[in-house]
Scaffold this motif. Structure first.
Motif, PDB file in Angstrom:
ATOM      1  N   GLN A   3      -3.000  -2.730  -9.026  1.00 56.96           N
ATOM      2  CA  GLN A   3      -2.379  -4.429  -7.750  1.00 56.96           C
ATOM      3  C   GLN A   3      -1.555  -5.255  -8.217  1.00 56.96           C
ATOM      4  OE1 GLN A   3      -3.373  -4.337  -5.038  1.00 56.96           O
ATOM      5  NE2 GLN A   3      -2.238  -5.527  -4.441  1.00 56.96           N
TER       6      GLN A   3
ATOM      7  N   GLU B 285       2.436  -5.224  -7.239  1.00 56.23           N
ATOM      8  CA  GLU B 285       2.904  -6.608  -6.412  1.00 56.23           C
ATOM      9  C   GLU B 285       4.622  -6.618  -7.696  1.00 56.23           C
ATOM     10  OE1 GLU B 285       0.379  -9.490  -7.501  1.00 56.23           O
ATOM     11  OE2 GLU B 285      -0.718  -8.838  -5.788  1.00 56.23           O
TER      12      GLU B 285
ATOM     13  N   TYR C 227       6.866  -3.852  -6.064  1.00 57.07           N
ATOM     14  CA  TYR C 227       7.728  -4.858  -4.649  1.00 57.07           C
ATOM     15  C   TYR C 227       8.528  -5.875  -4.352  1.00 57.07           C
ATOM     16  CZ  TYR C 227       6.775  -6.592   0.126  1.00 57.07           C
ATOM     17  OH  TYR C 227       6.920  -7.002   1.853  1.00 57.07           O
ATOM     18  N   GLU C 228       8.635  -6.546  -5.233  1.00 57.04           N
ATOM     19  CA  GLU C 228       9.315  -7.607  -5.960  1.00 57.04           C
ATOM     20  C   GLU C 228      10.618  -6.712  -5.703  1.00 57.04           C
ATOM     21  OE1 GLU C 228       9.582 -11.388  -9.026  1.00 57.04           O
ATOM     22  OE2 GLU C 228       8.992  -9.555  -9.821  1.00 57.04           O
TER      23      GLU C 228
ATOM     24  N   GLN D 116       8.306  -3.737   3.774  1.00 60.53           N
ATOM     25  CA  GLN D 116       6.837  -3.988   4.473  1.00 60.53           C
ATOM     26  C   GLN D 116       5.907  -2.640   4.864  1.00 60.53           C
ATOM     27  OE1 GLN D 116       6.809  -6.872   7.533  1.00 60.53           O
ATOM     28  NE2 GLN D 116       4.751  -7.110   7.685  1.00 60.53           N
TER      29      GLN D 116
ATOM     30  N   THR E  93       2.135  -4.186   3.607  1.00 63.75           N
ATOM     31  CA  THR E  93       2.036  -5.694   3.399  1.00 63.75           C
ATOM     32  C   THR E  93       1.844  -6.347   4.857  1.00 63.75           C
ATOM     33  OG1 THR E  93       3.957  -6.714   3.136  1.00 63.75           O
ATOM     34  CG2 THR E  93       2.908  -5.916   1.367  1.00 63.75           C
ATOM     35  N   SER E  94       1.342  -7.647   4.974  1.00 62.55           N
ATOM     36  CA  SER E  94       1.083  -8.103   6.443  1.00 62.55           C
ATOM     37  C   SER E  94       2.123  -8.599   6.373  1.00 62.55           C
ATOM     38  CB  SER E  94      -0.067  -8.793   6.333  1.00 62.55           C
ATOM     39  OG  SER E  94       0.276  -9.899   5.581  1.00 62.55           O
TER      40      SER E  94
ATOM     41  N   GLU F 269       2.517 -12.076   6.425  1.00 61.30           N
ATOM     42  CA  GLU F 269       2.752 -13.455   6.074  1.00 61.30           C
ATOM     43  C   GLU F 269       3.160 -12.963   4.273  1.00 61.30           C
ATOM     44  OE1 GLU F 269       0.507 -12.381   8.024  1.00 61.30           O
ATOM     45  OE2 GLU F 269       0.800 -13.444   9.709  1.00 61.30           O
ATOM     46  N   GLU F 270       2.378 -12.165   4.364  1.00 56.08           N
ATOM     47  CA  GLU F 270       2.335 -11.439   2.324  1.00 56.08           C
ATOM     48  C   GLU F 270       4.192 -11.501   2.627  1.00 56.08           C
ATOM     49  OE1 GLU F 270      -1.707 -10.098   1.888  1.00 56.08           O
ATOM     50  OE2 GLU F 270      -0.565  -8.811   2.704  1.00 56.08           O
ATOM     51  N   HIS F 271       4.045 -10.799   3.773  1.00 58.27           N
ATOM     52  CA  HIS F 271       5.498  -9.601   3.277  1.00 58.27           C
ATOM     53  C   HIS F 271       6.819 -10.909   3.277  1.00 58.27           C
ATOM     54  CE1 HIS F 271       9.417  -7.742   3.781  1.00 58.27           C
ATOM     55  NE2 HIS F 271       9.950  -8.211   5.340  1.00 58.27           N
TER      56      HIS F 271
ATOM     57  N   GLU G 124       6.133 -14.388   2.666  1.00 57.07           N
ATOM     58  CA  GLU G 124       6.501 -14.993   1.255  1.00 57.07           C
ATOM     59  C   GLU G 124       6.646 -14.029  -0.245  1.00 57.07           C
ATOM     60  OE1 GLU G 124       2.575 -16.555  -1.850  1.00 57.07           O
ATOM     61  OE2 GLU G 124       1.731 -15.717   0.649  1.00 57.07           O
ATOM     62  N   ALA G 125       6.451 -13.157  -0.433  1.00 52.61           N
ATOM     63  CA  ALA G 125       7.450 -12.540  -0.813  1.00 52.61           C
ATOM     64  C   ALA G 125       8.865 -13.060  -0.834  1.00 52.61           C
ATOM     65  CB  ALA G 125       7.041 -10.878  -0.838  1.00 52.61           C
TER      66      ALA G 125
END
Length: 1170
Positions: free
Chosen positions: A117, A121, A124-125, A154, A159-160, A162-164, A166-167
């Motif tokens: 995980q 992440e 994704y970043e 996304q 990702t949701s 919100e998570e998107h 935030e990232a």
């Protein structure tokens, strides 16, 4: 090698007419004996124990009794199978289906390892960072909408919102990357000539200009120059300065530099690349000059630099006396950094002047790429290289794209959507990945993904070809990346070898789609072999071809074992295994066909493996081992069912041997199946006995249901079609059997040919019985059933003859005669004679009902009064014949029609001869009418060449009839003359039977007399009881009316001898001109003197007087007695002589009666030669 390994990695993988029977009871007077093969009909009739003339019924114990239909149906299936094996198969025949290829096995564990995980992440970043901090211009095929790219990421990472969000905020807070521009100065063309020699010595100076228009201070970055090709020398790093210069290329207007530079970029939106091209005119080192220029501190030093540039520009190459060593300006370029495409570009730029007064020309080729040198991401901070980051990102995107497009399809070619391609392009450029590295990464990810979710092999092949093209341009890869690539090669080859082991399952030869995938897979493996010499770390422990060969051999054995267990398990008893073993051998044959026609060319042309030979040798050996063991087990258990199965099994084995031999350059003597025929011989013999009995049953059934009516569009009935088909099947089966041992083949072929002949005669006997039971219409002159039977016999004769000629066995067992073994030729000739005689018998039976009508119409001609015309008298006969022959023409085949025509022709001739014999001493018109009738019949039967040939019509009885008609029209003296002419025309055929007589004849013109000297005789006939004779010779001249005053003379009698010596002279006073007349001759008659009874006739000979010396022209000088003696062969009068005599006997005039009376004493001795 079934699981490919390296030292570092490994993975698991009415009024009754005479009946036919009555007619056939007439026996031939001559017994035919053709060496050891007599007439089959006679042999059948003389079989011991035959109590009647009925056809011999077939035995009922050889096979299930019946009509033979089931047996021959099974035989047709065998022949149909054999027919498809007569020639090498064509790929177009085998590739019958274009449906999707079978699904290949996949294993999720064979892909790249799953990320944690935390790694997901960070990836994704990394992707968001790449999009948010992109630089450069987007291409037309790329997505320029940043929000669209972020939204796509996304979806990829799931990702949701919100998570998107935030990232994204987290990435925006990160430090922006440091940009750099990679510049490759490749070449220029069409530059301005500045030197007196018509050339220039060009070099480039380039640097980054900030928004203020001044060059940038030197940065800390360095450019490392090295070759990507293996073995190329790597140069030492050179410091990257704000101002860089290329080498001088002397005396050229089209320089080629291929030099590479890196410049740090402070502001992508405002900075620009500036490049000048100069013509070098002094000896100062350009590198040193640039170093000094870069050491200038402050704007004052920079001002001098630009002042020098401006001065050179104003001079425009026209230096004064004090400026001999000033470099000449050739052109410049100004390229804003933000205009550089994100994917980089390779482009020709048109050179620009510095001012309106400058004169420049030409173009310069640059390769530009905007990269990042520092990235504030988690992966960069943890030391993950851009290479690894790109690999993980590509794997993620490829999995997402494949699921979105065609998750269950093997035809997906890795086509990425525009957002995916844009993200990968941005990341690859920013990570400074070379074209080779990008190609390697795409291959690694796609080949691994293929093992978890099947892709199109054409796509993978394209990746390998792309990688090969870049490999040739670059020097090498870092060791870590090369090891990673080697691992991907090993994994893919393991996967491919597993597929090749199950070649028939995943790439069936009947599926064109699957075969195309196989071709592409082999091309991929071939490409892997090309990379092997280029690796410092070899991915293969052995040659890949060796491992492919091992995999194919193991796959062949596994396929054969599965087939054997499914069709003929060894646990079953031998007789029960036979049917399955036949299916197994057939399956092996079909597989070998596929190997030869489909697989062999692919393996040989692509990876140089002889797959057909490899497979044939292996499967042929396995089949031979199985068959040898089974036949040995069954040798003591031979039954009819076992024999039938063994016969079919042998045919399939022989097909395999012939298949190998039919290929050019193949020698079958080394096969394991050589000699396999030996244990099958008892089964083949037993099966041929079954075939004989079943053929008779089949013919019996066919005749039973035959109505003796012509089939549609045919002139024969159904039973002969069945018989012809049976014989054809027998011949085809013998051809397929092709027994290899010549001696055994002679025995089998001889027996089979005799059985076939017996079956043919058995069929004709069945037909005869059938037609005898058919009711006949009263007054029917032409019987349709008889016509059908005649057509059947003729068709049977041709079919049986063709089948027999096809039963030839290998040369060497017996001598060949006319292209056939002697025994077979004898059988063929004997059967043909039997069937010809059968056809003649049926023809006689068919024409027998027309005899009465023909005689009636001939009698009508003979009784017609002289007052009517000839054609009117003949018209009823011609009309009758025309009607009957029209009907026969419609019912009979051409050859049979000719037979009937010949029979009718003979009937007509005999009827006319009979009419002439019963009408003596009639008028000349009577004979003229029959002569007209004869010629009219010749024209009718010839039918302008469509009927009988003229030479056939005017032969035999026709000649006799024509002679009698001619003689009947002659006077008595003409008939007598013809009698003597016929004697002169005779040629003795019995030289040794009647003996010889030596005479000498000559004419004495002075005395006008003919001298005849009888010298001696030899080899006379012994006509007395003591085996000798008492011969004497009668000498007479003829015809009598030529020599009315001349009497016959005779020699003395020589007692008890067959070789008498006379030496006697006889004189005949006759004029020479009479001797020259046509027919004048001297006749010598040899008689045997008997004291107590009538003298016996021993022979006669005639000598034409026209050939005697002195007759034509008188003798000049010398004695005529010196002439050579003449030897005459004694003979008996032949038919034409007797004909003239009979004509004279019918005459009532005195001259004819006296001539006949003189010859009557000899008549009883005149017998015709046989």
């Amino acid at each position: 090698m079934e699981a490919r390994r390296t030292g570092r990695h490994s993975r698991a993988l009415c009024p009754q007419a005479p009946t036919m029977s009555t007619l056939l009871e007439i026996k031939s007077s001559v017994l035919r004996q053709v060496q050891v093969c007599p007439s089959f009909r006679r042999r059948t009739e003389e079989e011991p124990g035959s109590a009647s003339a009925d056809p011999q019924e077939p035995a009922t114990g050889a096979w299930k009794p019946g009509d033979g239909v089931e047996f021959f149906t099974q035989m047709r299936l065998i022949l149909k199978k054999e027919e498809g094996r007569r020639s090498l198969p064509c790929p177009e025949v085998l590739l019958r289906s274009s449906s999707p290829a079978p699904t290949e096995p996949v294993d999720p564990n064979r892909g790249l390892r799953a990320l944690t995980q935390e790694e997901v992440e960070m990836l994704y970043e990394e992707a968001l960072y790449t999009v948010l901090y992109r630089a450069g211009t987007m291409g037309p095929d790329q997505v320029d909408d940043q929000e669209a790219l972020l939204s796509y990421l996304q979806q990829v990472f799931g990702t949701s919102p919100e998570e998107h969000a935030e990232a994204i905020e987290s990435v925006k807070k990160a430090k922006a990357p440091t940009y750099a521009l990679k510049v490759s100065v490749m070449r220029a063309k069409n530059l301005l000539a500045k030197d007196p020699n018509g050339f220039s010595d060009p070099y480039c100076m380039l640097g980054i200009l900030s928004a203020s228009g001044t060059p940038r201070e030197p940065g800390p970055h360095k450019e490392q120059r090295f070759s990507f090709r293996k073995g190329a020398k790597r140069g030492s790093p050179q410091p990257a300065k704000s101002i860089q210069v290329t080498e001088v290329k002397s005396s050229t207007l089209n320089p080629v530099w291929k030099e590479h530079f890196v410049f740090e970029i402070e502001d992508v939106s405002t900075d620009q690349l500036h490049l000048d091209i100069w013509d070098h005119d002094d000896d100062v080192s350009l590198v040193e000059a640039c170093r000094k220029l870069n050491e200038v501190i402050g704007l004052k030093g920079m001002g001098r630099y630009f002042k020098q540039i401006v001065k050179s520009a104003r001079a425009n190459g026209k230096a004064g006396p004090t400026e001999d060593h000033t470099d000449d300006f050739l052109g410049c370029l100004n390229i804003p950094i933000w205009e550089v495409p994100v994917a980089g570009e390779d482009r020709w730029f048109k050179l620009e002047p510095r001012s309106s007064a400058s004169r420049v020309q030409g173009d310069c080729q640059l390769v530009l790429k905007l990269i990042t040198t520092q990235r504030d991401t988690g992966m960069s901070q943890r030391g993950r290289s851009g290479f690894l980051s790109y690999l993980l990102l590509l794997s993620r995107l490829l999995q997402f794209e494949h699921r979105a497009e065609e998750p269950n399809s093997s035809s997906w070619r890795g086509d990425l959507s525009a957002p995916a391609a844009t993200v990968l392009c941005l990341h690859g450029a920013q990570s400074n990945l070379s074209a080779l590295q990008l190609a390697v990464l795409h291959w690694q990810v796609s080949s691994r993904h293929h093992q978890t979710c099947t892709l199109d092999y054409g796509y993978l092949l394209g990746l390998l070809e792309d990688m090969q093209a870049h490999w040739e341009e670059a020097a090498s890869l870092p060791q870590e990346q090369e090891e990673s690539l080697a691992d991907s090669f090993s994994a893919f080859s393991e996967f491919a070898l597993r597929l090749l082991r199950q070649l028939r399952d995943y790439f069936p030869a009947t599926n064109s789609t699957a075969i195309h995938r196989l071709e592409l897979l082999l091309r991929c493996l071939d490409k892997l072999q090309l990379f092997q010499p280029s690796f410092e770390v070899c991915p293969f422990e052995t040659e890949l071809n060796t491992d492919i060969t091992a995999a194919l051999k193991r796959g062949n054995r596994e396929w054969y074992d599965r087939l054997l267990n499914a069709k003929s398990p060894r646990e079953q008893p031998g007789p029960q295994r036979l049917a399955g073993l036949v299916e197994l051998v057939d399956a092996v044959y079909e597989d070998l066909q596929s190997c030869y026609s489909i697989y062999a060319s692919l393996f040989h042309s692509i990876i140089k493996i002889d797959f057909f030979t490899l497979t044939f040798r292996q499967l042929e050996r396995l089949v031979a081992e199985e068959v040898w063991v089974l036949t040995e087990d069954l040798s003591s258990k031979m039954t009819l069912e076992v024999a039938s199965r063994l016969f079919e099994l042998y045919l399939s084995l022989a097909d395999i041997q012939r298949f190998w031999s039919s290929i050019l350059g193949r020698d079958s003597r080394s096969l394991a199946l050589v000699g396999i025929h030996a244990p099958f011989l008892p089964a083949v013999k037993l099966w041929l006995q079954v075939l004989r009995d079943q053929a008779k049953w089949r013919l019996q059934g066919a005749v039973d249901v035959d109505t003796l009516e012509p089939m549609e569009n045919s002139k024969h009935s159904s039973s002969v079609a069945t018989a012809s088909l049976c014989f054809s099947h027998i011949q085809e089966l013998w051809t397929c059997l092709a027994w290899p041992d010549p001696v055994q083949a002679q025995g089998l072929g001889t027996q089979l040919s005799q059985d076939l002949c017996e079956a043919a005669l058995f069929y004709t006997e069945l037909l005869r019985k059938k037609v005898d039971t058919q009711p006949r219409a009263s007054g029917e002159a032409v019987s349709e059933p008889l016509c059908v039977v005649l057509n059947n016999v003729e068709l049977l004769r041709r079919a049986a003859g063709q089948a027999l000629r096809g039963l030839a066995w290998p040369e060497g067992a017996a001598g060949l005669t006319g292209g056939l073994p002697r025994a077979l030729l004898n059988c063929t000739q004997a059967l043909d004679e039997d069937l010809q005689r059968e056809a003649c018998t049926v023809t006689a039976h068919l024409t027998s009902k027309m005899v009465g009508d023909i005689r009636k119409y001939v009698q009508h001609i003979s009784l017609s009064p002289d007052s009517i015309q000839n054609d009117e008298a003949v018209a009823p006969l011609m009309k009758y014949l025309d009607e009957k022959l029209a009907l026969l023409n419609a019912l009979l085949e051409k050859e049979n029609l000719n037979r009937v025509l010949e029979a009718l022709w003979e009937l007509l001739l005999q009827a006319i001869l009979q009419a002439l014999g019963t009408n003596l001493d009639v008028s000349a018109d009577f004979y003229s009418r029959f002569h007209f009738t004869l010629e009219a019949l010749v024209t009718f039967f010839h039918a302008d060449g469509q009927g009988l040939p003229l030479e056939n019509l005017r032969d035999g009885s026709y000649k006799r009839l024509e002679e009698e008609l001619r003689l009947h029209k002659c006077s008595t003296r003409e008939c007598i003359e013809q009698y003597y002419l016929d004697k002169l025309k005779q040629r003795s055929l019995e030289h040794n039977r009647c003996g010889r007589l030596s005479v000498r004849c000559y004419y004495e013109a002075a005395e006008q007399r003919l001298v005849v000297e009888v010298l001696h005789a030899a080899d006379l006939l012994p006509l007395d009881a003591n085996g000798l004779s008492d011969p004497f010779v009668i000498v007479e001249l003829g015809p009598p009316h030529f020599f009315p005053l001349v009497h016959s003379q005779r020699t003395q009698v020589k007692s008890r001898t067959l070789h008498p010596v006379y030496d006697e002279l006889f004189y005949f006073s006759v004029p020479a001109e009479v001797c020259r007349r046509r027919g004048a001759c001297v006749l010598f008659t040899v008689m045997d003197h008997d004291w107590l009874s009538t003298n016996d006739f021993a022979g006669e000979a005639a000598l034409g007087l026209g050939s005697v010396g002195g007759i034509v022209r008188p003798q000049v000088g010398g004695s005529a007695r010196t002439g050579q003696p003449i030897t005459l062969h004694l003979r008996r009068p032949r038919a034409q002589v007797r004909s003239a005599l009979r004509m004279l006997e019918g005459r009532t005039n005195r001259e004819a009666q006296e001539f006949v009376k003189r010859l009557r004493e000899l008549e009883k001795y005149m017998e015709a030669d046989p």
